[in-house]
Design an enzyme around this catalytic site. Sequence first.
Site, PDB file in Angstrom:
ATOM      1  N   SER A 149      29.080  15.616  54.328  1.00  0.00           N
ATOM      2  CA  SER A 149      28.867  14.488  54.274  1.00  0.00           C
ATOM      3  C   SER A 149      27.544  14.288  55.542  1.00  0.00           C
ATOM      4  CB  SER A 149      30.068  13.695  54.661  1.00  0.00           C
ATOM      5  OG  SER A 149      29.575  12.271  54.989  1.00  0.00           O
ATOM      6  N   TYR A 166      37.034  11.858  60.461  1.00  0.00           N
ATOM      7  CA  TYR A 166      36.359  12.315  59.472  1.00  0.00           C
ATOM      8  C   TYR A 166      34.903  12.998  59.736  1.00  0.00           C
ATOM      9  CZ  TYR A 166      33.713  11.666  54.809  1.00  0.00           C
ATOM     10  OH  TYR A 166      33.147  12.155  53.477  1.00  0.00           O
TER      11      TYR A 166
END
Length: 260
Positions: A149, A166
């Site tokens: 990501s 994350y």
Amino acid sequence: MSTIERLFDLKGKTALITGGSRGLGLQIAEALGEQGAKIVLSARKADELQAAQAHLQSLGIESSWIAADGAKDTDVARLADDALKTLGHVDILVNNAGATWGAPAEDYPVEAWDKVMNLNIRGLFLLTQQIGKRSMIPRGYGKIVNVASIAGLKGNQPGTLDTIAYNTSKGAVVNFTRALAAEWGEHGITVNALAPGFFPSKMTRGSLEALGVDRLSAGAPLRRIGDDEDLKGAALLFSTDASKHITGQILAVDGGVSAV
């Protein structure tokens, strides 16, 4: 068949895609399947996997599924066993399964940290290790595509998202990709990562609602967020012989957000 058609052809190839029942994983499954790959999908929920399989079959794509929780070591081991029994070998491994959790760093629950890290990087490592050792290394061929990501490339704007686990896990995926590419290149295995920006999905729904699609689009040079087709070309590149001389690379698919 032309040279370009041959480079992007996946007829006779096999692919295991985690987190493949919806969102980006299903998008990737469509792309690989349309090029001829035989697909095995994995995710936690059998009903969602059944629906995804039916969708792929409606497109003429041969597929099957294995329900497994990538955050559990026993499930990862079973997934590797069952995938190899089903496919015989795995040519392409797409590590897409992931989770997120929002909370300020100073109050971040350790249980949430462990949940995110166990799925996003520990499970990814364990599955890759099994498929690499038992299928790709012995055969001298493999394409590993990790879904990282742009959150793994940087922090978040103040006052937007509180997703430290994350971001940390995706940063680990980025360097895992580079380190494994260097180690397994001698076995004919390429290891690359996609780093998506914002795409509509169940996981990003809350973030998109909180930040606003219009606001996110305005901050991207292409003035849009991702759609249902935007990851397909990049995933296909890394999964085919078109990328046979590309390894250890991170490709942002984010409308240019990471460029500014």
